[in-house]
Design a protein around this motif. Structure first.
Motif, mmCIF file in Angstrom:
data_model
loop_
_atom_site.group_PDB
_atom_site.id
_atom_site.type_symbol
_atom_site.label_atom_id
_atom_site.label_comp_id
_atom_site.label_asym_id
_atom_site.label_seq_id
_atom_site.Cartn_x
_atom_site.Cartn_y
_atom_site.Cartn_z
ATOM 1 N N ALA A 134 1.303 -0.931 -0.113
ATOM 2 C CA ALA A 134 0.242 -0.297 0.014
ATOM 3 C C ALA A 134 1.224 0.993 0.019
ATOM 4 N N SER A 135 2.009 1.678 0.643
ATOM 5 C CA SER A 135 2.856 2.644 0.727
ATOM 6 C C SER A 135 3.648 2.588 -0.976
ATOM 7 N N MET A 136 4.000 1.467 -1.319
ATOM 8 C CA MET A 136 4.192 1.686 -2.047
ATOM 9 C C MET A 136 3.946 1.906 -3.498
ATOM 10 N N VAL A 137 2.147 2.006 -3.254
ATOM 11 C CA VAL A 137 1.475 2.180 -4.882
ATOM 12 C C VAL A 137 0.760 3.753 -3.885
ATOM 13 N N ALA A 138 0.880 3.948 -3.078
ATOM 14 C CA ALA A 138 0.720 4.976 -2.477
ATOM 15 C C ALA A 138 1.808 6.638 -2.808
ATOM 16 N N ILE A 139 3.211 5.602 -2.645
ATOM 17 C CA ILE A 139 4.684 6.772 -3.655
ATOM 18 C C ILE A 139 4.174 6.776 -5.218
ATOM 19 N N TYR A 140 3.757 5.545 -5.973
ATOM 20 C CA TYR A 140 3.061 5.711 -6.697
ATOM 21 C C TYR A 140 2.557 7.221 -7.455
ATOM 22 N N ARG A 141 0.993 6.872 -6.277
ATOM 23 C CA ARG A 141 0.087 7.553 -6.867
ATOM 24 C C ARG A 141 0.048 9.188 -6.518
ATOM 25 N N ARG A 142 1.315 9.619 -5.216
ATOM 26 C CA ARG A 142 1.838 11.007 -5.301
ATOM 27 C C ARG A 142 3.081 11.417 -6.559
ATOM 28 N N ALA A 143 3.546 10.109 -6.475
ATOM 29 C CA ALA A 143 5.037 10.774 -7.918
ATOM 30 C C ALA A 143 4.078 10.581 -9.054
ATOM 31 N N VAL A 144 3.695 9.347 -9.547
ATOM 32 C CA VAL A 144 3.435 9.780 -10.812
ATOM 33 C C VAL A 144 2.044 9.761 -11.117
ATOM 34 N N ILE A 145 0.949 9.403 -10.950
ATOM 35 C CA ILE A 145 -0.554 10.540 -10.951
ATOM 36 C C ILE A 145 -1.094 11.436 -10.454
ATOM 37 N N LYS A 146 -0.375 12.085 -9.608
ATOM 38 C CA LYS A 146 -0.426 13.117 -8.531
ATOM 39 C C LYS A 146 -1.516 13.829 -8.978
ATOM 40 N N PRO A 147 -2.497 13.549 -7.703
ATOM 41 C CA PRO A 147 -3.468 14.120 -8.167
ATOM 42 C C PRO A 147 -3.268 15.453 -7.585
ATOM 43 N N HIS A 148 -4.353 16.345 -8.522
ATOM 44 C CA HIS A 148 -4.645 17.793 -8.186
ATOM 45 C C HIS A 148 -4.307 18.050 -7.058
ATOM 46 N N ARG A 149 -5.216 17.160 -5.399
ATOM 47 C CA ARG A 149 -5.298 18.076 -4.587
ATOM 48 C C ARG A 149 -4.414 18.333 -4.013
ATOM 49 N N TYR A 150 -3.290 17.293 -4.329
ATOM 50 C CA TYR A 150 -1.822 17.440 -3.218
ATOM 51 C C TYR A 150 -1.607 18.453 -3.281
ATOM 52 N N GLN A 151 -1.973 19.393 -4.788
ATOM 53 C CA GLN A 151 -1.258 20.800 -4.723
ATOM 54 C C GLN A 151 -0.556 21.425 -3.304
ATOM 55 N N ASP A 152 -0.134 22.029 -3.337
ATOM 56 C CA ASP A 152 0.743 23.213 -2.201
ATOM 57 C C ASP A 152 0.833 21.946 -0.614
ATOM 58 N N SER A 153 0.111 20.963 -0.851
ATOM 59 C CA SER A 153 0.421 19.619 0.896
ATOM 60 C C SER A 153 2.512 19.848 0.628
ATOM 61 N N HIS A 154 2.464 19.369 2.322
ATOM 62 C CA HIS A 154 4.238 19.037 1.709
ATOM 63 C C HIS A 154 4.221 18.010 1.822
ATOM 64 N N GLN A 155 4.617 18.005 0.801
ATOM 65 C CA GLN A 155 4.870 16.618 -0.046
ATOM 66 C C GLN A 155 6.105 15.930 0.533
ATOM 67 N N PHE A 156 7.749 16.470 0.747
ATOM 68 C CA PHE A 156 8.755 15.793 1.137
ATOM 69 C C PHE A 156 8.023 14.822 2.411
ATOM 70 N N GLU A 157 7.552 15.570 3.349
ATOM 71 C CA GLU A 157 6.791 14.843 4.961
ATOM 72 C C GLU A 157 6.365 13.694 4.372
ATOM 73 N N ALA A 158 5.258 13.934 2.970
ATOM 74 C CA ALA A 158 4.313 12.765 2.720
ATOM 75 C C ALA A 158 5.394 11.286 2.705
ATOM 76 N N TYR A 159 6.838 11.953 1.272
ATOM 77 C CA TYR A 159 7.234 11.120 1.290
ATOM 78 C C TYR A 159 8.157 10.490 2.351
ATOM 79 N N LEU A 160 8.581 11.092 3.111
ATOM 80 C CA LEU A 160 9.493 10.805 3.942
ATOM 81 C C LEU A 160 8.876 9.589 5.206
ATOM 82 N N VAL A 161 7.732 9.939 5.657
ATOM 83 C CA VAL A 161 6.635 8.962 6.012
ATOM 84 C C VAL A 161 6.276 7.732 4.936
#
Lengths: 667, 293
Positions: A134-161
């Motif tokens: 699930a975590s790997m899919v989550a990374i994939y979503r953030r990095a590749v699919i890039k849902p619009h709603r994550y714009q301006d979020s603290h992306q580094f923290e998300a990846y770090l966690v």
């Protein structure tokens, strides 16, 4: 053969058990220190009684907290989150077990030896793999699919966690895998461990022992690093989300009073939010809890038409501002640092339609409307700084008793020739019809009022109206932040209701309905309030009305925010439509609790708008399903949608009607 | 700007019944029926109060005193002015419904004002109920002060002089200077009155209001200089007072209500680089046949 625990070995002449204790003590004390600091920030907040309705809160905690009911509203992300959430619960126990086993020689968790232990171990090991995936899919979503709603979020923290989670899983796999080989154990159902066993096969005993020890210590260290990262990042929600869900707002229709525990506004010297001190503790907890998932902003109608409002950003900005001004190692300036104009801009404040879509969507029940209105209160009541159109509306409400500025003398004109009873003439009525300012003064809404009256007359209801003594309900004043004016208007109405001994009120306008029902009681109003659709349904149910004529048309229903989201009335209007012979119901994609605001709420009916209009966007959404008749149950939605149809130059092709009108035509 | 000296300003305000409210006419009082009327501060007077407060705020010295003549309900008007920032309020309570002509009103006011300290007297240009526009000027006459009417811009250049722009017809302005103390009756365009804050409104509710009975002034009352013979209702123009047409768009309806039914002025804005601007303007002038093609 039983393997020696990694803590049983000594490292640089130091016993592993001591090292575990050191890690535990250091990790916990830093954690407690940060939490103490955060708690201190919450303590600046004003009181907010959230300890009532415990039963409802507990059931909410189970459904929305543990069962994550709101998560699957975004299916993919929701499922991933549920997996990781439950993984945390299951694996948290395991990590704690691992930690404690390193504190004393031979210590183990109770129950872990027996049947529960082996079942638990199999389950947790399965979870290791699922969470990893699930975590790997989550990374994939953030990095590749890039849902619009994550714009301006603290992306580094998300990846770090996410990486930390993956790291925790991998260290666990290698720890268990190496243990299995060293113990010459088959491992049974430990799937994750079996998997790592394959990669470790062929390694020497010493190498395996190093892997075993190394992964153990890495796991423990990561565990504490992670724990301390939580209150420093957006992942604080792992700790605060469940309390936040537990303390959620129960009565959503009512805006928060200017201060909890006061009878009326006169007891206050200052109203609204100027600095952090003016938030309630729950509002501060909200900031801590924001996960930056962006579901609120994704559903915000103002944001959809490029207005400078993003609920997510409001939470993020206010949280970051809070942390910045109450730093960990000094005292900071949190008590005095100004919010308005500094952190939150006026444009954001006035873009909100108070539709509640953000709050409906938030998986952790963060409240936005109360905060925005509290900020507006400061601007309006303390600084007299607000859009000019609103000032005109305030003056009209206060002087004339209605936002249209027509005055009591003209209020009854719509009812001419209807042979209506006014309470002044005869107060012996079963139900009072609250017409509302739109119903009394707007020529389109007057038609709805007339339809409703005819309907009540046909059903033989003994009802009356307040006539010239009806006054603006104050919804507009309240939602734009003018609590002072609201109280003046509301108290006047409550006095009138009590003067004529009114017990039951029916309203066609959801704004009046909501305010009378949910907000007058705090000021001493004691009466039952129902909406016209509820009343019509009741009359149909009692066979006092019956829908006889056929309507072979495709009908859609637009949920008004103040009927739907704020009061939970979704099904009754749909049931009424389903009772119309021949009517074919088509639902817009955004319906019920996902309904999209018409753009008029929160004072916006009377405010200037630039750029794309919310009502036109909503009209587009509704027209996708090609309805022949658009129904709604709110005078403002009616006007806004009719206007939307007019702007599409489709007037006459698609009708916009209030449900009340449809029913009165069908009987 | 610093005006140097202390500026004490007296503003005379009137509570008016709103003109759009069609309550009918009562032949016995020769006035509109008072039942169901709504009252407010005369908007011109509100502008005068705002100006007085701004003068006080700028100079940092002096006090604003508001005076009204009216029945007990007129106290609301004084409370509103106090909430706006006036320091003192005087209510000359007038019981009974008998009409009082501008000369009588002015003599009551002048009788009171002559005992007070002031540097400036401000009035609204007219009241929106009876549209007389005389009281301020009469008070000036009774007190022997200069008077300037229709003040659209007011600048206090030094301690005892004011530079004034008066609004004339068709947007023309006349600039005059005037020694003070003086009486100025102001236009609504002079400023935009503030919306009082909550603490100010709360405080205004308990501020003392000096109350004077009208009997005290009976001696000074002169006979009315004019009598109302008849009040005639306007010819019915339903479009103006009806609610907006539902065929209009919501935006147009809001505009309709906000502007009291006035249509939007036609106009356009040309944009672009200087060349486009010039062409745009020339095209417009040609279209309007201001210049030949």
């Amino acid at each position: 053969m039983n393997l020696n625990h990694p803590a049983a070995a000594s490292y640089f002449g130091l016993s592993g058990y001591y090292i575990t204790w050191m890690i535990l003590m250091a990790g916990l004390s830093v954690f407690c220190f940060i939490i103490f600091k955060r708690f201190k920030l919450i303590r600046i907040g004003k009181p907010d009684p959230r300890y009532t309705d415990i039963g409802q809160r507990v059931s909410g905690l189970i459904k929305d907290g543990f069962l994550q009911r709101r998560q699957p509203r975004y299916r993919m992300a929701g499922i991933l989150h549920i997996i990781i959430f439950w993984g945390f619960i299951v694996l948290g126990l395991h990590s704690t077990d691992l930690l404690i086993s390193g504190l004393w020689p031979g210590y183990a968790f109770p129950f872990m030896g027996g049947l529960f232990g082996s079942v638990y171990n199999s389950v947790k090991d399965l979870f290791v793999l699922i969470v990893l995936a699930a975590s790997m899919v989550a990374i994939y979503r953030r990095a590749v699919i890039k849902p619009h709603r994550y714009q301006d979020s603290h992306q580094f923290e998300a990846y770090l966690v996410l990486c930390l989670i993956i790291f925790l899983m991998i260290t666990d796999m290698f720890y268990e895998g190496s243990r299995l080989i060293l113990e010459h154990s088959t491992g049974g159902f430990l799937v994750a461990a079996q998997l790592s066993k394959i990669t470790l096969s062929g390694a020497s005993h010493d190498a395996l022992e190093s892997v075993n020890r190394f992964s153990y210590w890495l796991h423990i260290l990561t565990f504490f690093f992670f724990l301390n990262l939580l209150p420093l990042s957006k992942h604080f929600h792992i700790i605060t989300a469940l309390p936040n869900v537990f303390f959620k707002k129960i009565n959503r229709g009512a805006l928060k009073p200017p201060r909890w525990g006061i009878k009326d506004i006169d007891q206050l010297d200052a109203v609204g939010i100027q600095t952090y001190r003016d938030f309630t503790w729950k509002q501060i907890l909200d900031f801590f809890t924001c996960t930056e998932c962006g579901r609120c902003t994704d559903n915000c109608p103002a944001n959809a038409v490029d207005k400078p409002l993003s609920p997510k950003t409001i939470s993020m900005k206010l949280r970051d501002f809070g942390y910045q001004n109450s730093p960990l190692f000094s005292n900071g300036n949190i008590e005095n640092a100004l919010i308005l104009g500094e952190v939150i801009q006026d444009e954001e404040l006035w873009a909100c339609t108070t539709c509640g879509a953000c709050e409906e969507e938030c998986p952790v029940f963060i409240e936005y409307i109360d905060k925005i209105v509290d900020l507006r209160r400061w601007r309006v009541l303390m600084e007299s700084k607000f859009p000019r159109e609103i000032e005109q509306a305030y003056r009209k409400m206060e002087i004339y008793g209605d936002i249209w500025g027509m005055g009591a003398a003209l209020r009854n004109d719509w009812a001419k020739g209807l042979n209506l009873k006014t309470v002044q003439a005869d107060a012996d009525i079963d139900v009072l019809y609250w017409v509302g300012c739109a119903g009394a003064f707007d020529s389109r809404s007057q038609q709805v009022s007339v339809s409703f009256v005819k309907l009540l007359q046909k059903a033989g209801v003994n009802f009356g109206i307040l006539g010239k003594e009806e006054n603006c309900c104050g919804d507009y004043a309240r939602r734009t932040g003018n609590e002072y004016l609201f109280e003046i208007l509301a108290k006047k109405n409550i006095e009138t209701f009590h003067k004529y001994d009114i017990k039951k009120i029916v309203a066609t306008c959801p704004h009046g309905y909501n305010t009378l029902k949910n907000e007058y009681s705090r000021l001493g109003g004691k009466f039952e309030v129902i909406h016209a659709t509820e009343y019509i349904f009741q009359l149909l149910d009692e066979n006092k009305l019956s829908l006889n004529k056929e309507l072979n048309k495709a009908i859609t229903y637009h949920d008004p925010c103040y009927l739907g989201r704020h009061n939970g009335i979704y099904e009754i209007p749909r049931k009424i439509i389903s009772l119309i012979p021949g009517a074919k119901m088509v639902e817009p994609e955004k319906n019920k609790d996902k309904s999209f605001c018409c753009g008029a709420g929160g004072g916006h009916f009377w405010m200037e708008s630039s750029g794309q209009r919310i009502n036109e966007l909503r009209t587009d959404q509704i027209l996708e399903k090609k309805p022949e008749i658009i129904t709604t149950a709110c005078p403002y939605c009616l006007i806004m949608l009719e206007d939307g149809i007019a702007s599409k130059e489709m007037k006459g092709q698609v009708l916009v009607k209030d449900i009340v009108e449809i029913v009165s035509e069908m009987i | 700007m610093d005006y140097g000296g202390v500026m004490n300003v007296i503003v005379c305000v009137k509570q008016v019944a709103h003109i759009y409210i069609q309550s009918g006419f009562d032949p016995s009082t020769k006035d509109i029926v008072t039942d169901g009327l709504v009252y407010r501060v005369n908007p011109y007077d509100e502008t005068a109060v705002e100006e007085a407060i701004r003068i006080k705020e700028k100079s940092g010295k002096g006090e604003v005193t508001v005076i009204t003549i009216g029945p007990p309900r007129a106290e609301e008007t004084l409370r509103w002015c106090l909430a706006m920032g006036a320091d003192n309020a005087v209510h000359i309570v007038k019981d009974g419904a008998e009409k009082q002509d501008p000369w009588m009103t002015a003599s009551i006011l002048a009788d009171r004002i002559k005992e007070m300290e002031y540097d400036l007297l401000l009035f609204g240009k007219k009241a929106i109920d009876d549209e007389m526009g005389q009281v301020g000027i009469f008070v000036a006459e009774l007190l022997g002060l200069p008077a300037v009417s229709a003040v659209a811009k007011l600048e206090l250049t030094d301690v005892n002089k004011a530079l004034i722009q008066r609004s004339l017809e068709k947007g023309n302005r006349e600039e005059v200077d005037c020694p003070i103390p003086a009486v100025f009756t102001v236009e609504k365009t002079l400023n935009r009155p503030r919306y009082p804050t909550f603490p100010a409104r709360k405080a205004a509710r308990t501020k003392p209001i000096q109350q004077l009975r009208v009997t005290r002034m009976d001696e000074s009352l002169s006979d009315p200089q004019m009598n109302i013979v008849r009040l005639a209702p306007p010819k019915l123009r339903p479009k103006k007072i009806l609610s907006p047409d539902s065929n209009l768009s919501a935006a147009a309806r809001i505009n309709f209500v906000m502007t009291g039914g006035m249509g939007q002025k036609k106009g356009g804005v040309v944009g672009g680089d200087p060349k486009q601007l010039v062409t745009g303007i020339i095209d417009f002038l040609k279209e309007k046949k201001v210049i030949g093609t």
